[in-house]
Every structure is written in structure tokens, then in C-alpha cells.
Design an enzyme around this catalytic site. Structure first.
Site, PDB file in Angstrom:
ATOM      1  N   LYS A 112     -11.324   7.204   3.763  1.00 30.77           N
ATOM      2  CA  LYS A 112     -10.152   6.516   4.307  1.00 30.77           C
ATOM      3  C   LYS A 112     -10.592   5.436   5.294  1.00 30.77           C
ATOM      4  CE  LYS A 112      -5.803   7.881   6.649  1.00 30.77           C
ATOM      5  NZ  LYS A 112      -5.058   9.051   7.168  1.00 30.77           N
ATOM      6  N   SER A 193      -0.460   9.384   5.176  1.00 34.34           N
ATOM      7  CA  SER A 193      -1.054   8.074   5.285  1.00 34.34           C
ATOM      8  C   SER A 193      -2.367   7.929   4.513  1.00 34.34           C
ATOM      9  CB  SER A 193      -1.309   7.747   6.756  1.00 34.34           C
ATOM     10  OG  SER A 193      -2.328   8.572   7.291  1.00 34.34           O
ATOM     11  N   SER A 217      -0.760  13.834   6.657  1.00 34.61           N
ATOM     12  CA  SER A 217      -1.385  12.682   5.986  1.00 34.61           C
ATOM     13  C   SER A 217      -2.385  13.024   4.894  1.00 34.61           C
ATOM     14  CB  SER A 217      -2.070  11.785   7.020  1.00 34.61           C
ATOM     15  OG  SER A 217      -1.120  11.004   7.688  1.00 34.61           O
TER      16      SER A 217
HETATM   17  C1  LIG Z   1      -6.992   8.252  11.266  1.00 32.72           C
HETATM   18  O1  LIG Z   1      -7.588   9.487  11.416  1.00 32.72           O
HETATM   19  C2  LIG Z   1      -6.919  10.532  12.039  1.00 32.72           C
HETATM   20  C3  LIG Z   1      -7.623  11.801  11.821  1.00 32.72           C
HETATM   21  O2  LIG Z   1      -6.704  12.759  11.462  1.00 32.72           O
HETATM   22  C4  LIG Z   1      -5.567  10.595  11.459  1.00 32.72           C
HETATM   23  O3  LIG Z   1      -4.913  11.745  11.848  1.00 32.72           O
HETATM   24  C5  LIG Z   1      -4.895   9.416  12.005  1.00 32.72           C
HETATM   25  O4  LIG Z   1      -3.586   9.476  11.563  1.00 32.72           O
HETATM   26  C6  LIG Z   1      -5.553   8.145  11.608  1.00 32.72           C
HETATM   27  N1  LIG Z   1      -5.391   7.262  12.723  1.00 32.72           N
HETATM   28  C7  LIG Z   1      -5.027   6.014  12.621  1.00 32.72           C
HETATM   29  C8  LIG Z   1      -4.730   5.289  13.875  1.00 32.72           C
HETATM   30  O5  LIG Z   1      -4.939   5.444  11.562  1.00 32.72           O
END
Ligand SMILES: *[C@@H]1O[C@H](CO)[C@@H](O)[C@H](O)[C@H]1NC(C)=O
Ligand SMILES: *[C@@H]1O[C@H](CO)[C@@H](O)[C@H](O)[C@H]1NC(C)=O
Ligand SMILES: *[C@@H]1O[C@H](CO)[C@@H](O)[C@H](O)[C@H]1NC(C)=O
Ligand SMILES: *[C@@H]1O[C@H](CO)[C@@H](O)[C@H](O)[C@H]1NC(C)=O
Length: 517
Positions: A112, A193, A217
Site C-alpha cells: 500500500k 482504504s 481498511s
Molecule cells: C496508512 O497506514 C495505517 C496503518 O494502519 C493505516 O491505518 C492508515 O489508515 C494509513 N494512513 C494514512 C494517513 O494513509
């Protein structure tokens, strides 16, 4: 005349030869081994038998990405060094006893876009403001992947700032790539996400992927794109080098086509990391000797107690659920495989949980996000933005007007207004702790449950609050062809049981099919 003809003939031959060579590596049709849908174990067997190598695998995935990504928008960047890494892996395999290599050796992985890689790839959380920022080092989980010999193929797209930018932003949308698309039904929600990770696994753009979860997510996009997602207990996997929302809730986990693939990835990424010292140290007591693959058992469902609730909006298999009939059939299958279903459970102190999910959690997350993301941005070697305030200003000034007008950035703005963990935040955190203890934990312990089941990824909202683990497994497709899954959630450290249950369910149903491309 004759010689000219010969020359033309020769070059035609050469052309045809090159064409057939390249179609061999691009289409995969002439491979001695069918790569589409191949699992990690399939690929390792094929490596050993010289039926495919890492270079061919990477070439094939890059070709798939070039073909499908203009529509799916699941991959933000392909690693320019991926082929070199593949050659290195092929070389190492020649010189090593294969039995000594990790199961992920030579296997391409997409991570990701909020997981740092110290290479030519950007780490941007989908945010245009973070393009060109330079991270100090690989994320803890990426170090473990590289050590195991995995190939970082690129960065998967995601909902920008993991949806923590704006209420109005659709799942799977980010400033850098636009809107990601569900590979099963283009008009369906791809969720988020970790949208690109789930789509890429589903559509065979790569072998395995990593996603991250703060509140749904991993589990939610896995549910929407018909793949398996494991959301580990917070701290089981290192968050060092991951763009944060909250150190209390963030966790990194695999999103893959099968439970076994996901477990093989989990086996590589779990464990202590000095850069996420406290959390990984505390959670390392949960890691069993020999790790997790031993729980991929054919009879994993035998004797497991699985909870079901109805008539509630958090995790209930409610009567108006369109897919209820399919779930009831799965319940029968689970019973036939030896599980004990504990039905019609009532969650103790349900209002506390509801209040935490819909109110207290956001109060805590806003404040934690500002603290954690400012620390992350401050640690970057180079970056156009150094604080949340900078990001907001950048978005106002540079983002194209249509985008900022359409989706805004209200969450970033509200987070910026917070002033650390004050009275309100402490009250919210205390409420969350109480809801976890007197709600979820009481339910699990009093009923001696191994897992609580939920339709789709609904259980994620409760699991988020207490850093609990969960697994989503594909469970079918509705009348429009839109995928749905079944999720299993448990107490901290209960991954072994969850894996037994998830694997048992997957093997009993084998319902996942690749998207119609
Ligand atoms: C990226 O990584 C974290 C790890 O869980 C995730 O929860 C978070 O939603 C993400 N953060 C951003 C700012 O994208
Ligand atoms: C064997 O594989 C490991 C990676 O797993 C690598 O570090 C090492 O260099 C390899 N040995 C040879 C001789 O290629
Ligand atoms: C990273 O971002 C920079 C700046 O936008 C861009 O020039 C570069 O191509 C990106 N890297 C990759 C590997 O795409
Ligand atoms: C905490 O819970 C109490 C009692 O349910 C409630 O009155 C209060 O509004 C909650 N506060 C926060 C910040 O969640």
C-alpha cells in the site's frame, strides 16, 4: 533480388522469433506454467521445476498492470528496479538449496502507498503533497519482506490519507491516480482504504499484497473485492515507516487470493521491530513457536465456537440482509464441518460499543492523527510538507480546484484544530476501553467464543477499537455479481484460531472466482 529477399526473409524471421518470445513472456500462454491465480506454494513448486522464474513472473504482472491499470487504477507506481530484483532472486535460487529459502523468495509483492520503501518508489498515502518526499528507511515490514527475498513490485493505490482527508471523498479515490474500480462490477463500491491492494490481488496484477487498517481498511476492501484479508492484532506487525493515523489502532496485514497465501505473508512480516519497539514487543508474546502456517488445517473448524448476533446495526445478520440466505447456508456448512454455532447472542453493554464506534473513536483519532502524522512528516529526509498544517495549505494552493471543491479536506482541518490528548480525548479513550472490556471481551469470554462472525466486514468497527484481529474470506456474489465476504473477529492474539476457522471455511466452500476479465 534474391539477396534482398533473403534479407527481408531473415528479418521477418527475427521479428517473428522476437514476437513469439515476447508473447511468451507477456501473455503467459506458452509458459510451462499457468501464472494466473497461482498461489505462493504453486509458484515455489514451479520455480523448483524450472517451469517459471521470477523475471518471467514480474514481466507478466507488469504486462497485466499495463493492460488493466488504466481501468482499475489499482497500482500507483511500478518499481523501476523490479526486473533487476527478479534477476537477483533467480540468481540466488540457482546458487542456494531451495529448501533453505523463504516461501516468499522471488515472489512479487505490492505494498500500500502509505508503507515506506527506501527505493525509487514514492510513499505518498495517495496524497499529491507527499510526492517526491524521501523516507529515511524501509518500513519495518518491508525490511522483513526484502530479507525473505520477496520482490517489491510497486505501490498499490489507496483512499487518500486512508479516507482521513474528507467525509465527501469516495472509497478508492486519491489525488495521484483518481478513482480505483471494483474489478467484479465497475459500478460497485471498491471500498477502502487498502483499495488497490485488494483489487490487485483479485485481478492477478501480483501474487500477494500488503494493506493497512485503522478501522476497516483491510477487511472492508477484501470483502468488496472478493479476496482474503488478515487484520493482525495491533503490534503483531511493525508500523514503523507507515504513514500513521493512530499508533493505538494502526496495523499492517496481508491481502491475498487465498487464506494460505495471506498466512505465508503474515509469517514473514510479524515480529519485533526496534523502530516500533513497545507495540511489537508486547504483541510478540502472541506469536506461536513455528508461526502461523501450522494452523492451515483441513479440520480447523472442528470444535470451534462461532458467535452470531442478529438485529443490531453493528455486526448483526439482520432479517433485511439481502445475502442472509447465502449466509444461512454457510452456517450449515460450518456446522457440518464440526463448528458449534452460538446463535442469537446479545452483546453486553451494546450502547457503549455503539457510542464508541460512532462518536468517541473519531475524537481520539483526530487528535492522535495530528500527533502521529506530524512526527512522521518531521522524520522524512526530504519533503514538500513537514506538518499537517503544510498538507492543508498545499491542498488549498496546489490541488486542482475541481478536486478540492468536490471533496474538500474537512477531516484534515478538524484534526489540525486538536491540541493533543486533553480532557475530552482522555474521556473518549476511557469510554473506548470500557466498551471493549465490558462489551466485546465480555461477549467473547462469557460465551467461550473462538470468533465472532459478521456479514461482510462489519465486525471491523468493533475490532478497530481494541486492536483486535480479524479475517475476511470471500463468501459469494449477489444477484448483480457484487462480491460479499464473511468476517471472523477474535480477542487479541487469537490469530491461530481465526486462521483455523477461516481456512476451514474457505476449503469447505471454495467460492472465490477471479473477476470477469
Ligand atoms: C496508512 O497506514 C495505517 C496503518 O494502519 C493505516 O491505518 C492508515 O489508515 C494509513 N494512513 C494514512 C494517513 O494513509
Ligand atoms: C542465498 O539466498 C540468500 C537470500 O535468501 C542470499 O542472501 C544469498 O546471497 C544466496 N546465496 C547465493 C550463493 O546466491
Ligand atoms: C515519484 O514521484 C516523482 C515526483 O512526482 C516522480 O518524478 C517519479 O517518477 C516517481 N517515482 C516513480 C517510481 O514513479
Ligand atoms: C463518555 O461516556 C459518557 C457516558 O456514557 C458520555 O456521557 C460521554 O459523552 C462520553 N464521552 C466521550 C468523549 O466519548
Amino acid at each position: 533480388m534474391g539477396s534482398c529477399y533473403t534479407i527481408i526473409f531473415l528479418s521477418l524471421c527475427t521479428l517473428l522469433f522476437i514476437a513469439s518470445r515476447s508473447s511468451r513472456s507477456v501473455e503467459g500462454s506458452l509458459f510451462l506454467f499457468p501464472v494466473k491465480e497461482a498461489s505462493v506454494s504453486d509458484l515455489q513448486a514451479a520455480f523448483r521445476q524450472n517451469r517459471v522464474n521470477s523475471r518471467q513472473l514480474v514481466e507478466l504482472y507488469i504486462a497485466n498492470i499495463q493492460k488493466l491499470n488504466p481501468v482499475l487504477k489499482a497500482v500507483i507506481e511500478v518499481n523501476p528496479d523490479a526486473l533487476d530484483l527478479a534477476d537477483k532472486a533467480d540468481e540466488q535460487r540457482k546458487n542456494n538449496k531451495t529448501s533453505l529459502l523463504s516461501l516468499l523468495h522471488g515472489i512479487p509483492v505490492l505494498v500500500k502507498d502509505n508503507i515506506s520503501t527506501k527505493d525509487k518508489l514514492n510513499t505518498s498515502a495517495g496524497c499529491c503533497a507527499l510526492r517526491g518526499s524521501v523516507v529515511p528507511q524501509d518500513a519495518g515490514v518491508v525490511k522483513k519482506l526484502r530479507k525473505a527475498g520477496a520482490i517489491i513490485l510497486g505501490k498499490a493505490s489507496m483512499t487518500e490519507w486512508a479516507a482521513f482527508r474528507s467525509d465527501a471523498m469516495p472509497n478508492g479515490w486519491n489525488c495521484r491516480l483518481g478513482q480505483a474500480v471494483n474489478p467484479y462490477v465497475a459500478s460497485a463500491d471498491p471500498s477502502g482504504s487498502s483499495t488497490g491492494s485488494a483489487i490487485s490481488a483479485a485481478a492477478n496484477l501480483v501474487t500477494v499484497t500488503l494493506g493497512t487498517e485503522t478501522a476497516g481498511s483491510i477487511l472492508s476492501p477484501s470483502n468488496a473485492n472478493s479476496v482474503v484479508g488478515i487484520k493482525p492484532t495491533v503490534g503483531l506487525t511493525s508500523r514503523a515507516g507507515v504513514v500513521p493515523i493512530s499508533h493505538r489502532q494502526d496495523t499492517v496485514g496481508p491481502i491475498c487470493r487465498t487464506v494460505s497465501d495471506a498466512v505465508h505473508v503474515l509469517d514473514v512480516i510479524v515480529g519485533y521491530d526496534p523502530d516500533d519497539k513497545q507495540a511489537t514487543n508486547e504483541a510478540s508474546m502472541y506469536i506461536p513457536h513455528g508461526r502461523y502456517a501450522q494452523f492451515l488445517k483441513a479440520d480447523g473448524l472442528k470444535g470451534k465456537r462461532l458467535g452470531i448476533t442478529r438485529n443490531n446495526d453493528l455486526v448483526g445478520f439482520n432479517d433485511d440482509l439481502e445475502t442472509l440466505k447465502a449466509y444461512e447456508q454457510h452456517f450449515t456448512t460450518l456446522r457440518q464441518r464440526g463448528a458449534e454455532l452460538v446463535d442469537n447472542l446479545v452483546i453486553p453493554n451494546f450502547e457503549l460499543l455503539e457510542h464508541s464506534v460512532f462518536y468517541a473513536e473519531y475524537i481520539a483519532l483526530k487528535a492522535e492523527f495530528k500527533i502521529d502524522v506530524n512526527a512522521y512528516l518531521g522524520n522524512l529526509v526530504e519533503s514538500p510538507v513537514r506538518s499537517l498544517e503544510d498538507v492543508i495549505a498545499y491542498n488549498k494552493k496546489n490541488a486542482d480546484a475541481e478536486m478540492i471543491e468536490k471533496y474538500g479536506q474537512n477531516i484534515l482541518v478538524e484534526a489540525e484544530k486538536t491540541r493533543g490528548i486533553g480532557r475530552l480525548e482522555r474521556e473518549a479513550l476511557a469510554n473506548i476501553t470500557k466498551a471493549c472490556k465490558d462489551g466485546f471481551e465480555k461477549l467473547m469470554k462469557h460465551n467461550n467464543l473462538d470468533a465472532l462472525m459478521s456479514p461482510g466486514s462489519d465486525v471491523a468497527s468493533i475490532l478497530a477499537l481494541g486492536g483486535y484481529p480479524g479475517i475476511n474470506v470471500p463468501a459469494g456474489y449477489d444477484k448483480n455479481g457484487i462480491p460479499f465476504g464473511l468476517s471472523f473477529g477474535g480477542l487479541k492474539g487469537s490469530e491461530p484460531k481465526l486462521i483455523e476457522v477461516a481456512y476451514g471455511f474457505e476449503q469447505a466452500t471454495m467460492i472465490r472466482k477471479p473477476p470477469p476479465f
